[in-house]
Design a protein around this motif. Structure first.
Motif, PDB file in Angstrom:
ATOM      1  N   VAL A  75       0.512   6.556   6.730  1.00 51.67           N
ATOM      2  CA  VAL A  75       0.122   7.967   6.704  1.00 51.67           C
ATOM      3  C   VAL A  75       1.313   8.860   7.023  1.00 51.67           C
ATOM      4  O   VAL A  75       1.573   9.858   6.332  1.00 51.67           O
ATOM      5  CB  VAL A  75      -1.031   8.218   7.694  1.00 51.67           C
ATOM      6  CG1 VAL A  75      -1.358   9.707   7.763  1.00 51.67           C
ATOM      7  CG2 VAL A  75      -2.271   7.431   7.280  1.00 51.67           C
ATOM      8  N   LYS A  76       2.060   8.515   8.054  1.00 51.69           N
ATOM      9  CA  LYS A  76       3.209   9.326   8.456  1.00 51.69           C
ATOM     10  C   LYS A  76       4.244   9.403   7.344  1.00 51.69           C
ATOM     11  O   LYS A  76       4.796  10.472   7.065  1.00 51.69           O
ATOM     12  CB  LYS A  76       3.840   8.757   9.725  1.00 51.69           C
ATOM     13  CG  LYS A  76       3.004   8.962  10.971  1.00 51.69           C
ATOM     14  CD  LYS A  76       3.652   8.312  12.186  1.00 51.69           C
ATOM     15  CE  LYS A  76       2.799   8.476  13.426  1.00 51.69           C
ATOM     16  NZ  LYS A  76       3.388   7.780  14.592  1.00 51.69           N
ATOM     17  N   GLN A  77       4.542   8.275   6.705  1.00 54.07           N
ATOM     18  CA  GLN A  77       5.563   8.269   5.654  1.00 54.07           C
ATOM     19  C   GLN A  77       5.100   9.040   4.419  1.00 54.07           C
ATOM     20  O   GLN A  77       5.912   9.698   3.753  1.00 54.07           O
ATOM     21  CB  GLN A  77       5.936   6.830   5.300  1.00 54.07           C
ATOM     22  CG  GLN A  77       6.676   6.115   6.419  1.00 54.07           C
ATOM     23  CD  GLN A  77       7.270   4.791   5.984  1.00 54.07           C
ATOM     24  OE1 GLN A  77       7.948   4.709   4.964  1.00 54.07           O
ATOM     25  NE2 GLN A  77       7.003   3.745   6.762  1.00 54.07           N
ATOM     26  N   VAL A  78       3.814   8.952   4.117  1.00 56.24           N
ATOM     27  CA  VAL A  78       3.269   9.740   3.000  1.00 56.24           C
ATOM     28  C   VAL A  78       3.434  11.226   3.279  1.00 56.24           C
ATOM     29  O   VAL A  78       3.885  11.992   2.422  1.00 56.24           O
ATOM     30  CB  VAL A  78       1.789   9.383   2.772  1.00 56.24           C
ATOM     31  CG1 VAL A  78       1.120  10.410   1.862  1.00 56.24           C
ATOM     32  CG2 VAL A  78       1.662   7.992   2.156  1.00 56.24           C
ATOM     33  N   ILE A 121       3.607  14.615   0.453  1.00 51.53           N
ATOM     34  CA  ILE A 121       2.431  14.319  -0.367  1.00 51.53           C
ATOM     35  C   ILE A 121       1.186  14.804   0.363  1.00 51.53           C
ATOM     36  O   ILE A 121       0.925  14.414   1.497  1.00 51.53           O
ATOM     37  CB  ILE A 121       2.329  12.810  -0.654  1.00 51.53           C
ATOM     38  CG1 ILE A 121       3.575  12.351  -1.427  1.00 51.53           C
ATOM     39  CG2 ILE A 121       1.070  12.489  -1.444  1.00 51.53           C
ATOM     40  CD1 ILE A 121       3.659  10.850  -1.627  1.00 51.53           C
ATOM     41  N   GLN A 122       0.422  15.648  -0.287  1.00 50.90           N
ATOM     42  CA  GLN A 122      -0.686  16.334   0.376  1.00 50.90           C
ATOM     43  C   GLN A 122      -2.058  15.824  -0.033  1.00 50.90           C
ATOM     44  O   GLN A 122      -3.050  16.495   0.182  1.00 50.90           O
ATOM     45  CB  GLN A 122      -0.591  17.838   0.089  1.00 50.90           C
ATOM     46  CG  GLN A 122       0.692  18.477   0.569  1.00 50.90           C
ATOM     47  CD  GLN A 122       0.905  18.265   2.059  1.00 50.90           C
ATOM     48  OE1 GLN A 122      -0.007  18.473   2.852  1.00 50.90           O
ATOM     49  NE2 GLN A 122       2.103  17.854   2.444  1.00 50.90           N
ATOM     50  N   GLY A 130       0.819  -1.210   0.000  1.00 45.77           N
ATOM     51  CA  GLY A 130       0.000   0.000   0.000  1.00 45.77           C
ATOM     52  C   GLY A 130       0.848   1.253   0.000  1.00 45.77           C
ATOM     53  O   GLY A 130       0.579   2.204  -0.744  1.00 45.77           O
ATOM     54  N   LEU A 131       1.884   1.287   0.843  1.00 43.67           N
ATOM     55  CA  LEU A 131       2.774   2.443   0.873  1.00 43.67           C
ATOM     56  C   LEU A 131       3.484   2.601  -0.472  1.00 43.67           C
ATOM     57  O   LEU A 131       3.609   3.729  -0.985  1.00 43.67           O
ATOM     58  CB  LEU A 131       3.802   2.291   1.998  1.00 43.67           C
ATOM     59  CG  LEU A 131       4.852   3.401   2.079  1.00 43.67           C
ATOM     60  CD1 LEU A 131       4.208   4.756   2.332  1.00 43.67           C
ATOM     61  CD2 LEU A 131       5.874   3.087   3.175  1.00 43.67           C
ATOM     62  N   LEU A 148       3.077   5.966  -3.022  1.00 38.32           N
ATOM     63  CA  LEU A 148       4.193   6.834  -3.400  1.00 38.32           C
ATOM     64  C   LEU A 148       4.495   6.808  -4.890  1.00 38.32           C
ATOM     65  O   LEU A 148       5.243   7.650  -5.383  1.00 38.32           O
ATOM     66  CB  LEU A 148       5.457   6.414  -2.629  1.00 38.32           C
ATOM     67  CG  LEU A 148       5.375   6.466  -1.095  1.00 38.32           C
ATOM     68  CD1 LEU A 148       6.668   5.974  -0.478  1.00 38.32           C
ATOM     69  CD2 LEU A 148       5.056   7.874  -0.616  1.00 38.32           C
ATOM     70  N   GLU A 149       3.926   5.853  -5.601  1.00 32.91           N
ATOM     71  CA  GLU A 149       4.280   5.668  -7.007  1.00 32.91           C
ATOM     72  C   GLU A 149       3.579   6.623  -7.951  1.00 32.91           C
ATOM     73  O   GLU A 149       4.088   6.917  -9.042  1.00 32.91           O
ATOM     74  CB  GLU A 149       3.989   4.226  -7.434  1.00 32.91           C
ATOM     75  CG  GLU A 149       5.033   3.237  -6.964  1.00 32.91           C
ATOM     76  CD  GLU A 149       4.706   1.815  -7.369  1.00 32.91           C
ATOM     77  OE1 GLU A 149       5.616   0.968  -7.324  1.00 32.91           O
ATOM     78  OE2 GLU A 149       3.534   1.544  -7.735  1.00 32.91           O
ATOM     79  N   GLN A 150       2.402   7.093  -7.592  1.00 29.23           N
ATOM     80  CA  GLN A 150       1.640   7.953  -8.499  1.00 29.23           C
ATOM     81  C   GLN A 150       0.723   8.851  -7.685  1.00 29.23           C
ATOM     82  O   GLN A 150       0.446   8.562  -6.518  1.00 29.23           O
ATOM     83  CB  GLN A 150       0.803   7.106  -9.472  1.00 29.23           C
ATOM     84  CG  GLN A 150      -0.360   6.379  -8.812  1.00 29.23           C
ATOM     85  CD  GLN A 150      -1.157   5.559  -9.809  1.00 29.23           C
ATOM     86  OE1 GLN A 150      -0.661   4.594 -10.377  1.00 29.23           O
ATOM     87  NE2 GLN A 150      -2.403   5.951 -10.033  1.00 29.23           N
TER      88      GLN A 150
END
Length: 227
Positions: free
Chosen positions: A63-66, A71-72, A36-37, A41-43
């Motif tokens: 969520v934290k890593q996003v 990424i907003q 999922g992560l 992050l891929e698109q």
């Protein structure tokens, strides 16, 4: 609208995909946190929906890593963990909304529509400013004294609403209806959590605080009535 759904309950995910597709959404489903992560992050996605209890990588870690990568996109957290502390942790991790299980599909759809809604601008101008705070509505960026403020989508919308009502008291009801698009009080401290985080971002390190609490009434951006 492209939605990434990270959910290990395959039956619930299938039902959600089918129901959302009937409302015009394209949903990609991933069943574990690590994949999922990677997909998040891929698109670019219009919305991320993430369960909290996931195999391989917990939902809040996603969520934290996003958010750490800047990424907003709006994030809706789903969880059977319904205590106030659980909801607060989800919002503080960077979630824009938190929906507890079990939930009605109508409410899920309303939450999604609220998160995706754009263009609720009172002022036709593409820029807003007050004191040393400025906002570019088109670029969706905000600065204070030349320093860029790192805001989530919800925090940005909240700051815009406060700027549009500078030196006016804004109530919880106004914030719920105009920023969260909720016409009922969910009886959570979601507003307090977001306002506390926004205060840290906007005011911390500056001599003049701009976000103030008006006891028993709401909040004011600008000159304090009381704090």
């Amino acid at each position: 609208m492209a939605i990434l759904l990270i959910e290990d309950d395959l039956q619930a995910a299938q039902l959600m995909r089918q129901s959302l597709s009937q409302h015009g959404y394209v949903v990609e489903h991933v069943a574990d946190g690590e994949l999922g992560l990677k997909r998040a992050l891929e698109q670019p996605w219009d919305l991320l929906i993430a369960d909290r209890m996931l195999p391989k990588l917990e939902g809040l870690a996603i969520v934290k890593q996003v958010r750490e990568r800047g990424i907003q996109m709006p994030i809706l957290i789903l969880s059977a963990l319904a205590e106030v502390d659980d909801r607060v942790r989800g919002l503080r991790a960077g979630g824009d909304d938190y929906l507890t299980k079990p939930y009605a599909f109508a409410e899920l759809l309303a939450r999604i529509e609220g998160l995706l809604r754009r263009g609720k601008q009172v002022d036709a101008s593409t820029h807003l400013a007050y004191a040393d705070v400025s906002v570019d509505l088109l670029a969706r960026t905000a600065h204070r004294a030349g320093k860029e403020l790192q805001l989530t989508m919800r925090e940005f919308d909240l700051l815009v609403f406060l700027l549009q009502h500078a030196n006016q008291v804004v109530t919880r009801k106004m914030l719920l209806e105009q920023v969260w698009d909720l016409h009922f009080d969910p009886q959570t401290n979601v507003i307090d959590v977001h306002m506390s985080r926004l205060r840290q971002i906007v005011d911390k390190g500056f001599d003049r605080p701009l976000i103030h609490t008006v006891r028993g009434a709401g909040y004011i951006f600008g000159e304090s009535l009381e704090d």
